[in-house]
Design a protein around this motif. Sequence first.
Motif, PDB file in Angstrom:
ATOM      1  N   SER A 142       0.828  -1.207   0.000  1.00 50.60           N
ATOM      2  CA  SER A 142       0.000   0.000   0.000  1.00 50.60           C
ATOM      3  C   SER A 142       0.859   1.253   0.000  1.00 50.60           C
ATOM      4  CB  SER A 142      -0.902   0.027   1.242  1.00 50.60           C
ATOM      5  OG  SER A 142      -1.778  -1.070   1.264  1.00 50.60           O
ATOM      6  N   LEU A 143       0.287   2.311  -0.535  1.00 50.59           N
ATOM      7  CA  LEU A 143       0.865   3.643  -0.472  1.00 50.59           C
ATOM      8  C   LEU A 143      -0.267   4.642  -0.358  1.00 50.59           C
ATOM      9  CD1 LEU A 143       3.615   3.702  -3.288  1.00 50.59           C
ATOM     10  CD2 LEU A 143       4.018   3.848  -0.822  1.00 50.59           C
ATOM     11  N   ARG A 144       0.023   5.776   0.247  1.00 49.91           N
ATOM     12  CA  ARG A 144      -0.944   6.873   0.279  1.00 49.91           C
ATOM     13  C   ARG A 144      -0.293   8.103  -0.327  1.00 49.91           C
ATOM     14  NH1 ARG A 144      -4.124  10.104   5.113  1.00 49.91           N
ATOM     15  NH2 ARG A 144      -2.047  11.041   5.402  1.00 49.91           N
ATOM     16  N   LEU A 145      -0.889   8.584  -1.397  1.00 52.50           N
ATOM     17  CA  LEU A 145      -0.420   9.797  -2.039  1.00 52.50           C
ATOM     18  C   LEU A 145      -1.177  10.996  -1.479  1.00 52.50           C
ATOM     19  CD1 LEU A 145      -0.284   8.657  -5.780  1.00 52.50           C
ATOM     20  CD2 LEU A 145       1.414   8.349  -3.971  1.00 52.50           C
ATOM     21  N   SER A 146      -0.489  12.118  -1.413  1.00 56.78           N
ATOM     22  CA  SER A 146      -1.100  13.363  -0.968  1.00 56.78           C
ATOM     23  C   SER A 146      -0.907  14.425  -2.039  1.00 56.78           C
ATOM     24  CB  SER A 146      -0.465  13.846   0.335  1.00 56.78           C
ATOM     25  OG  SER A 146      -0.655  12.912   1.369  1.00 56.78           O
ATOM     26  N   CYS A 147      -1.871  15.319  -2.127  1.00 55.88           N
ATOM     27  CA  CYS A 147      -1.783  16.448  -3.045  1.00 55.88           C
ATOM     28  C   CYS A 147      -2.185  17.690  -2.266  1.00 55.88           C
ATOM     29  CB  CYS A 147      -2.696  16.244  -4.241  1.00 55.88           C
ATOM     30  SG  CYS A 147      -2.799  17.676  -5.338  1.00 55.88           S
TER      31      CYS A 147
END
Length: 124
Positions: free
Chosen positions: A17-22
Motif C-alpha cells: 500500500s501507499l498513500r499519495l497526498s496532493c
Amino acid sequence: QVQLVESGGGLVQAGGSLRLSCAASGRSSFAMGWFRQAPGKEREFVASISWNGGSTYYTDSVKGRFTISRDNAKNTVYLQMNSLRPEDTAGYYCATDPWASARALSTNMTPQYWGQGTQVTVSS
C-alpha cells in the motif's frame, strides 16, 4: 491560480500500500482528480472527488483497491492505494480545473492545473 504538490510515492512490493497526498494552495475549492502515466503509455484518469467529498469516481482497474478522499481544512487530497500491482507503476499526478466537476474530470478532458507528479513503482 492554483498550485498543486504531490507526495507519497515510492517503491513497494506487489500487494502493498501507499498513500499519495496532493497539497493545494491558492483557490482550491474545486473538484480534484488523480491521473497516472506509465512509460510509453497515454495518461489515464484514476480517480476524482467533488469539492465537498460527496461524489467520487474511479477507473475500473482501481475500483475496490484505491480510495480518494480530501481534507478541505488542510487543502489536501489523498489517494489511498491498496493491493498494488505492477501494472499500477506510473507517475501519478493530481489535477484540477475551476470549471470541471468530479464527473467531468473522469471523462476524456485535460484539467487546467497540474502538479509535478510523484512516482509509484510496484515490484513483482
